[in-house]
Design a protein around this motif. Structure first.
Motif, PDB file in Angstrom:
ATOM      1  N   GLU A   1      -5.486  10.455 -14.174  1.00 54.73           N
ATOM      2  CA  GLU A   1      -4.403  10.636 -12.981  1.00 54.73           C
ATOM      3  C   GLU A   1      -4.821  10.342 -11.829  1.00 54.73           C
ATOM      4  O   GLU A   1      -6.066  10.710 -11.279  1.00 54.73           O
ATOM      5  CB  GLU A   1      -3.556  12.024 -13.246  1.00 54.73           C
ATOM      6  CG  GLU A   1      -4.359  13.292 -12.812  1.00 54.73           C
ATOM      7  CD  GLU A   1      -4.021  14.510 -13.003  1.00 54.73           C
ATOM      8  OE1 GLU A   1      -2.652  14.476 -12.716  1.00 54.73           O
ATOM      9  OE2 GLU A   1      -4.584  15.575 -13.115  1.00 54.73           O
ATOM     10  N   LEU A   2      -3.823  10.064 -10.811  1.00 61.56           N
ATOM     11  CA  LEU A   2      -4.239   9.890  -9.399  1.00 61.56           C
ATOM     12  C   LEU A   2      -3.589  10.863  -8.394  1.00 61.56           C
ATOM     13  O   LEU A   2      -2.285  11.114  -8.717  1.00 61.56           O
ATOM     14  CB  LEU A   2      -3.554   8.452  -9.014  1.00 61.56           C
ATOM     15  CG  LEU A   2      -4.097   8.026  -7.491  1.00 61.56           C
ATOM     16  CD1 LEU A   2      -5.622   7.740  -7.452  1.00 61.56           C
ATOM     17  CD2 LEU A   2      -3.232   6.792  -7.163  1.00 61.56           C
TER      18      LEU A   2
ATOM     19  N   ARG B   1       0.638  -1.239  -0.085  1.00 67.59           N
ATOM     20  CA  ARG B   1      -0.095  -0.032   0.169  1.00 67.59           C
ATOM     21  C   ARG B   1       1.071   1.180   0.092  1.00 67.59           C
ATOM     22  O   ARG B   1       0.205   2.316  -0.223  1.00 67.59           O
ATOM     23  CB  ARG B   1      -0.913   0.031   1.160  1.00 67.59           C
ATOM     24  CG  ARG B   1      -0.388   0.338   2.618  1.00 67.59           C
ATOM     25  CD  ARG B   1      -1.164   0.046   3.533  1.00 67.59           C
ATOM     26  NE  ARG B   1      -2.067  -1.241   3.765  1.00 67.59           N
ATOM     27  CZ  ARG B   1      -3.104  -1.329   4.573  1.00 67.59           C
ATOM     28  NH1 ARG B   1      -3.831  -0.290   4.961  1.00 67.59           N
ATOM     29  NH2 ARG B   1      -3.679  -2.420   4.753  1.00 67.59           N
TER      30      ARG B   1
ATOM     31  N   TRP C   1       3.061   1.867  -2.322  1.00 69.23           N
ATOM     32  CA  TRP C   1       3.447   2.373  -3.612  1.00 69.23           C
ATOM     33  C   TRP C   1       2.292   3.235  -4.113  1.00 69.23           C
ATOM     34  O   TRP C   1       2.676   4.206  -5.407  1.00 69.23           O
ATOM     35  CB  TRP C   1       3.546   1.284  -4.333  1.00 69.23           C
ATOM     36  CG  TRP C   1       4.769   0.603  -3.996  1.00 69.23           C
ATOM     37  CD1 TRP C   1       5.253  -0.722  -2.960  1.00 69.23           C
ATOM     38  CD2 TRP C   1       6.161   0.973  -4.458  1.00 69.23           C
ATOM     39  NE1 TRP C   1       6.385  -0.925  -2.910  1.00 69.23           N
ATOM     40  CE2 TRP C   1       7.144  -0.049  -3.581  1.00 69.23           C
ATOM     41  CE3 TRP C   1       6.945   1.690  -5.088  1.00 69.23           C
ATOM     42  CZ2 TRP C   1       8.677  -0.019  -3.919  1.00 69.23           C
ATOM     43  CZ3 TRP C   1       8.311   2.002  -5.444  1.00 69.23           C
ATOM     44  CH2 TRP C   1       9.110   0.938  -4.585  1.00 69.23           C
ATOM     45  N   LEU C   2       1.044   3.035  -3.833  1.00 69.01           N
ATOM     46  CA  LEU C   2      -0.115   3.455  -4.370  1.00 69.01           C
ATOM     47  C   LEU C   2      -1.298   3.867  -3.405  1.00 69.01           C
ATOM     48  O   LEU C   2      -1.564   2.705  -2.794  1.00 69.01           O
ATOM     49  CB  LEU C   2      -0.649   2.811  -5.528  1.00 69.01           C
ATOM     50  CG  LEU C   2      -1.643   3.363  -6.522  1.00 69.01           C
ATOM     51  CD1 LEU C   2      -0.892   4.400  -7.491  1.00 69.01           C
ATOM     52  CD2 LEU C   2      -2.181   2.382  -7.648  1.00 69.01           C
ATOM     53  N   ASN C   3      -1.575   4.979  -3.172  1.00 72.72           N
ATOM     54  CA  ASN C   3      -2.832   5.231  -2.288  1.00 72.72           C
ATOM     55  C   ASN C   3      -4.022   5.231  -3.204  1.00 72.72           C
ATOM     56  O   ASN C   3      -4.128   5.691  -4.148  1.00 72.72           O
ATOM     57  CB  ASN C   3      -2.725   6.655  -1.995  1.00 72.72           C
ATOM     58  CG  ASN C   3      -1.823   7.062  -0.868  1.00 72.72           C
ATOM     59  OD1 ASN C   3      -1.402   6.293  -0.083  1.00 72.72           O
ATOM     60  ND2 ASN C   3      -1.177   8.009  -0.800  1.00 72.72           N
TER      61      ASN C   3
ATOM     62  N   LYS D   1      -3.307   6.528   4.484  1.00 78.35           N
ATOM     63  CA  LYS D   1      -3.186   7.121   3.380  1.00 78.35           C
ATOM     64  C   LYS D   1      -2.631   8.749   3.719  1.00 78.35           C
ATOM     65  O   LYS D   1      -1.520   8.933   2.937  1.00 78.35           O
ATOM     66  CB  LYS D   1      -4.462   7.317   2.295  1.00 78.35           C
ATOM     67  CG  LYS D   1      -4.800   6.214   1.836  1.00 78.35           C
ATOM     68  CD  LYS D   1      -5.868   6.590   0.584  1.00 78.35           C
ATOM     69  CE  LYS D   1      -7.166   7.261   1.195  1.00 78.35           C
ATOM     70  NZ  LYS D   1      -7.870   7.656  -0.026  1.00 78.35           N
TER      71      LYS D   1
ATOM     72  N   LYS E   1       0.063  10.882 -10.511  1.00 82.37           N
ATOM     73  CA  LYS E   1       0.690   9.846 -11.013  1.00 82.37           C
ATOM     74  C   LYS E   1      -0.258   9.673 -12.207  1.00 82.37           C
ATOM     75  O   LYS E   1      -1.518   9.532 -12.080  1.00 82.37           O
ATOM     76  CB  LYS E   1       0.809   8.716 -10.196  1.00 82.37           C
ATOM     77  CG  LYS E   1       1.629   8.991  -8.988  1.00 82.37           C
ATOM     78  CD  LYS E   1       1.729   7.653  -8.084  1.00 82.37           C
ATOM     79  CE  LYS E   1       2.460   7.864  -6.887  1.00 82.37           C
ATOM     80  NZ  LYS E   1       1.805   8.967  -5.949  1.00 82.37           N
TER      81      LYS E   1
ATOM     82  N   THR F   1      -7.027  11.644  -1.479  1.00 82.42           N
ATOM     83  CA  THR F   1      -6.527  10.877  -2.726  1.00 82.42           C
ATOM     84  C   THR F   1      -7.641  10.965  -3.805  1.00 82.42           C
ATOM     85  O   THR F   1      -8.709  10.580  -3.122  1.00 82.42           O
ATOM     86  CB  THR F   1      -5.959   9.479  -2.392  1.00 82.42           C
ATOM     87  OG1 THR F   1      -4.734   9.682  -1.543  1.00 82.42           O
ATOM     88  CG2 THR F   1      -5.334   9.047  -3.847  1.00 82.42           C
TER      89      THR F   1
ATOM     90  N   ASP G   1      -2.804  13.126  -5.097  1.00 89.77           N
ATOM     91  CA  ASP G   1      -2.510  13.372  -3.558  1.00 89.77           C
ATOM     92  C   ASP G   1      -2.571  14.681  -3.333  1.00 89.77           C
ATOM     93  O   ASP G   1      -1.704  15.438  -3.560  1.00 89.77           O
ATOM     94  CB  ASP G   1      -1.283  12.443  -3.021  1.00 89.77           C
ATOM     95  CG  ASP G   1      -1.433  11.050  -3.058  1.00 89.77           C
ATOM     96  OD1 ASP G   1      -2.415  10.621  -3.148  1.00 89.77           O
ATOM     97  OD2 ASP G   1      -0.273  10.311  -3.368  1.00 89.77           O
TER      98      ASP G   1
ATOM     99  N   PRO H   1       5.400   8.469 -13.183  1.00 87.13           N
ATOM    100  CA  PRO H   1       4.910   8.007 -11.867  1.00 87.13           C
ATOM    101  C   PRO H   1       4.799   9.632 -10.938  1.00 87.13           C
ATOM    102  O   PRO H   1       4.072   9.273  -9.858  1.00 87.13           O
ATOM    103  CB  PRO H   1       6.152   7.542 -11.265  1.00 87.13           C
ATOM    104  CG  PRO H   1       7.372   7.915 -12.358  1.00 87.13           C
ATOM    105  CD  PRO H   1       6.886   7.895 -13.547  1.00 87.13           C
TER     106      PRO H   1
END
Length: 344
Positions: free
Chosen positions: A224-225, A126, A128-130, A143, A285, A178, A227, A259
């Protein structure tokens, strides 16, 4: 040999409660539920059950069968039930359990437990990616801690891309979310997070869970993701975030390729508790580029707060003033580390 010790031990001498008067309730064993076929009417009001308008509901404490109107209460149950989320109970059991809720909230609620997921390094998946949607407050705390840790690394590598220390010191509150965003011309956004407020003594309050959904329109394409750390600098903005629901409108530009990317936004937020300006810092990302007009609805996740704190009377305004719970210690540690990295 490893021996597991539950983090919610039996209550021996609960302070502020006459233990002898409530001993029977505190030491109660889980009840055997009565079969649905036992009765065709509510065991309290005697109203007949129907498929759509008056369904059957078991009281989680006594095991009886009641209609919705006679089992609206939610309470934490004694230790032997091994339940940390508030459970549906009948009106009679609610009256028996209600005087004990303060004791149970401070001992067996999710907020009172030591955080179990507190490893944030490359060995944890977890990290590496929220995920954009957290199903519990514990997930939101993880998170948010992970996001703050990422900003600590940004502050060490490139101070120009980090949050200025003066901005963070002047923050009355922080919202950490997020959000996933995707679309062509019209982009859809959804995500979850939390908001915490700075108390008068300089410490951080307990967190409150948030849900964000929105739309963006403009010259944009991709997905895109993101934060987000949203910095609130005045009491009006804090009151807006502490409302049950508020709206935001703003313009921004964003770019992501691979990334890591970056977005810059400023927006105006308005809700039933007022309006205020906020400033947003974000890392993203994916593959996305665009300039757009953004609109969002941000709502407090009251059900998530209830499951975490176990207190049905707790409001978002109350959460902003109470002490930080034990389960949120990784979040406060990450905030302290972020302050330290920005000073260097």
């Amino acid at each position: 040999m490893f021996v597991y010790i539950p983090s919610a031990p039996p209550l021996l001498e609960p302070s502020g409660v006459d233990y002898s008067a409530y001993k029977e309730v505190l030491e109660a064993e889980p009840s055997e539920w009565i079969p649905d076929s036992f009765t065709t009417v509510c065991m309290q009001c005697s109203a007949p059950f129907t498929a759509l308008t008056r369904g059957r509901h078991h009281c989680r404490f006594c095991g009886g069968i009641f209609c919705r109107a006679c089992s609206k209460g939610r309470c934490l149950l004694p230790v032997k039930f091994r339940e940390r989320n508030p459970q549906r109970v009948c009106d009679y059991c609610y009256d028996r359990l209600d005087p004990l809720q303060g004791v149970l909230i401070n001992t067996i609620s999710n907020a009172a437990q030591v955080a179990k997921h507190d490893v944030m390094d490359w060995a944890c998946t977890r990290f590496w990616l929220n995920l954009p949607v957290g199903l519990s407050m514990e997930h939101e705390i993880y998170k948010a801690s992970n996001i703050l840790k990422s900003y600590c690394q940004v502050a060490r590598w490139n101070t120009e891309r980090s949050i200025p220390l003066a901005v963070l010191k002047g923050a009355k509150s922080l919202a950490i979310l997020t959000v996933v965003k995707a679309g062509v011309l019209v982009a859809y956004k959804v995500g979850t997070g939390l908001v915490i407020a700075r108390r008068s003594d300089g410490t951080w309050s307990a967190p409150s869970a948030l849900l964000s959904v929105g739309l963006g329109w403009g010259a944009q394409i991709g997905g895109e993701l993101m934060d987000f750390i949203i910095v609130l600098h005045d009491s009006k903005a804090v009151k807006t975030f502490c409302s049950r629901m508020h709206f935001s409108l703003g313009a921004g530009c964003s770019a992501a390729a691979g990334p890591v990317g970056r977005a810059v936004e400023a927006d105006l937020r308005a809700g039933d508790s007022g309006s205020g300006m906020c400033y947003t810092y974000s890392c993203s990302k994916g593959a996305f580029v665009g300039v757009s007009l953004e609109g969002n609805i941000v709502a407090t996740r009251m059900d998530t707060n209830l499951r975490f704190y176990g207190d049905p009377y707790l409001t978002t305004a109350d959460i902003g003033t109470v002490d930080g719970p034990k389960a949120a210690e990784p979040l406060y540690a990450a905030l302290g580390n972020l302050h330290s990295s920005l000073r260097c």
